[in-house]
Design an enzyme around this catalytic site. Structure first.
Site, PDB file in Angstrom:
ATOM      1  N   SER A 141       9.948  53.047  36.504  1.00 25.46           N
ATOM      2  CA  SER A 141      11.388  52.795  36.631  1.00 25.46           C
ATOM      3  C   SER A 141      11.663  52.499  38.094  1.00 25.46           C
ATOM      4  CB  SER A 141      12.155  54.063  36.217  1.00 25.46           C
ATOM      5  OG  SER A 141      13.506  53.997  36.627  1.00 25.46           O
ATOM      6  N   TYR A 154      13.431  63.284  36.120  1.00 26.01           N
ATOM      7  CA  TYR A 154      13.096  61.885  35.814  1.00 26.01           C
ATOM      8  C   TYR A 154      12.524  61.198  37.054  1.00 26.01           C
ATOM      9  CZ  TYR A 154      13.901  57.223  33.705  1.00 26.01           C
ATOM     10  OH  TYR A 154      13.766  55.957  33.187  1.00 26.01           O
TER      11      TYR A 154
HETATM   12  P1  NAD Z   1      14.628  54.484  24.162  1.00 25.90           P
HETATM   13  O1  NAD Z   1      15.323  55.796  24.025  1.00 25.90           O
HETATM   14  O2  NAD Z   1      15.227  53.265  23.531  1.00 25.90           O
HETATM   15  O3  NAD Z   1      13.123  54.595  23.633  1.00 25.90           O
HETATM   16  C1  NAD Z   1      12.324  55.692  23.900  1.00 25.90           C
HETATM   17  C2  NAD Z   1      11.168  55.692  22.936  1.00 25.90           C
HETATM   18  O4  NAD Z   1      10.350  56.846  23.211  1.00 25.90           O
HETATM   19  C3  NAD Z   1      11.596  55.809  21.473  1.00 25.90           C
HETATM   20  O5  NAD Z   1      10.720  55.063  20.670  1.00 25.90           O
HETATM   21  C4  NAD Z   1      11.414  57.306  21.186  1.00 25.90           C
HETATM   22  O6  NAD Z   1      11.225  57.605  19.816  1.00 25.90           O
HETATM   23  C5  NAD Z   1      10.176  57.589  22.003  1.00 25.90           C
HETATM   24  N1  NAD Z   1       9.977  58.995  22.328  1.00 25.90           N
HETATM   25  C6  NAD Z   1      10.825  59.855  22.931  1.00 25.90           C
HETATM   26  N2  NAD Z   1      10.274  61.074  23.003  1.00 25.90           N
HETATM   27  C7  NAD Z   1       9.053  60.975  22.427  1.00 25.90           C
HETATM   28  C8  NAD Z   1       8.002  61.893  22.181  1.00 25.90           C
HETATM   29  N3  NAD Z   1       8.083  63.191  22.536  1.00 25.90           N
HETATM   30  N4  NAD Z   1       6.893  61.454  21.549  1.00 25.90           N
HETATM   31  C9  NAD Z   1       6.786  60.154  21.156  1.00 25.90           C
HETATM   32  N5  NAD Z   1       7.756  59.235  21.373  1.00 25.90           N
HETATM   33  C10 NAD Z   1       8.865  59.659  21.989  1.00 25.90           C
HETATM   34  O7  NAD Z   1      14.437  54.307  25.730  1.00 25.90           O
HETATM   35  P2  NAD Z   1      14.039  53.042  26.646  1.00 25.90           P
HETATM   36  O8  NAD Z   1      15.179  52.812  27.559  1.00 25.90           O
HETATM   37  O9  NAD Z   1      13.479  51.931  25.845  1.00 25.90           O
HETATM   38  O10 NAD Z   1      12.894  53.738  27.514  1.00 25.90           O
HETATM   39  C11 NAD Z   1      11.540  53.372  27.455  1.00 25.90           C
HETATM   40  C12 NAD Z   1      10.899  53.655  28.804  1.00 25.90           C
HETATM   41  O11 NAD Z   1      11.524  52.839  29.785  1.00 25.90           O
HETATM   42  C13 NAD Z   1      11.057  55.102  29.272  1.00 25.90           C
HETATM   43  O12 NAD Z   1       9.861  55.541  29.890  1.00 25.90           O
HETATM   44  C14 NAD Z   1      12.178  54.994  30.287  1.00 25.90           C
HETATM   45  O13 NAD Z   1      12.114  56.006  31.254  1.00 25.90           O
HETATM   46  C15 NAD Z   1      11.890  53.627  30.889  1.00 25.90           C
HETATM   47  N6  NAD Z   1      13.030  53.023  31.585  1.00 25.90           N
HETATM   48  C16 NAD Z   1      14.185  52.733  30.924  1.00 25.90           C
HETATM   49  C17 NAD Z   1      15.222  52.157  31.631  1.00 25.90           C
HETATM   50  C18 NAD Z   1      16.542  51.800  30.988  1.00 25.90           C
HETATM   51  O14 NAD Z   1      17.464  51.413  31.713  1.00 25.90           O
HETATM   52  N7  NAD Z   1      16.680  51.876  29.694  1.00 25.90           N
HETATM   53  C19 NAD Z   1      15.092  51.885  33.000  1.00 25.90           C
HETATM   54  C20 NAD Z   1      13.901  52.201  33.624  1.00 25.90           C
HETATM   55  C21 NAD Z   1      12.867  52.763  32.901  1.00 25.90           C
END
Ligand code: NAD
Length: 259
Positions: A141, A154
């Protein structure tokens, strides 16, 4: 382009992971999905765009549990013959000042956002090295590069995963395995929608206004990055052009960390 390869994408039932799973399947890779929620919908969404006979599997490992992570890697190897591409993407968020941060949320974020990648890498890497090719993509991130208040766990986990990325990139530098981190800024997924809703409720403003404020605070482009854009970067990192791209943390963040 990725015909015959297999990708294991953690946390791929939603958001960024689902976008990456779709893009890798569209390139012809078999994909093993993981995560909670609507599993059948995720499988169908990936199968719909798969090309070249690419197949879709699923494993329900809880990414906070090392034994389940190991079982997932083994299941992927058993079903598809390999884990060629490992996308460590599963992640959760919790927002609170450090002195009020619930201890169980700290532990869960460190386990799911950081330690899970260590466990998946340590189990999948020997097979990649033996086959002479592999791609490890750690979804970090902008919070792996800079901090924001109220996100201690985080930010700590995401800084940690960039350190892990660099270390494993060095340990594999003379092999066909590359290891890199992707650093998104704001992406409008369920993880961020929760923060939009909390802001709208706290300030008594509309959802649209909350989104505008969120972007204006941090992301100079004033646009969300999309899962599709991040998936394009993932596909590039799996291409031969990226053979010597190692240990990098690539931000796709509308200018967030340029400030
Ligand atoms: P999201 O909530 O849409 O997806 C998260 C996924 O992780 C889902 O499929 C969920 O079921 C799974 N998950 C959560 N806990 C779990 C567990 N204990 N075991 C197995 N699966 C699990 O979120 P996203 O925004 O798509 O995030 C995905 C990645 O991107 C994360 O690592 C997040 O930190 C990173 N990220 C997101 C953003 C943003 O703005 N959305 C920005 C930077 C980084």
């Amino acid at each position: 382009m990725l015909n015959g390869k297999t990708a294991l994408v953690t946390g791929s039932t939603s958001g960024i992971g689902l976008g990456m799973a779709q893009a890798l399947a569209a390139q012809g890779a078999h994909v093993m999905l993981n995560g909670f929620g609507d599993i059948e919908a995720a499988k169908a969404a990936v199968a719909q765009v798969a090309t070249g006979g690419a197949r879709v599997g699923y494993h329900g490992a809880d990414m906070s549990k090392p034994a389940e992570i190991e079982a997932m890697v083994r299941a992927c190897e058993a079903e598809f013959g390999a884990v060629d591409i490992l996308v460590n993407n599963a992640g959760i968020q919790h927002v609170a000042p450090v002195e009020d941060f619930p201890v169980d949320r700290w532990d869960a974020i460190i386990a799911i956002n950081l330690s899970s990648a260590f466990h998946a890498i340590r189990v999948a890497l020997p097979g990649m090295k033996a086959r002479g090719w592999g791609r490890i993509l750690n979804v970090a991130s902008v919070h792996g590069l800079v901090a924001s208040a109220q996100k201690s766990a985080y930010v700590a986990a995401k800084h940690g995963i960039i350190g892990l990325t660099k270390t494993v990139a060095l340990e594999t530098a003379t092999t066909g395995v590359t290891v890199n981190a992707i650093c998104p800024g704001w992406v409008l997924t369920p993880l961020v929608q929760k923060q939009v809703d909390a802001r709208a409720a706290a300030a008594g403003i509309s959802e649209d206004e909350a989104k505008k404020q969120l972007l204006a605070e941090k992301q100079p482009s004033l646009q969300f990055t999309t899962p599709e854009e991040l998936a394009g970067l993932a596909v590039f990192l799996c291409s031969p052009a990226a053979n010597n791209l190692r240990g990098a943390a690539i931000n796709m963040d509308g200018g967030w960390v340029a400030q």
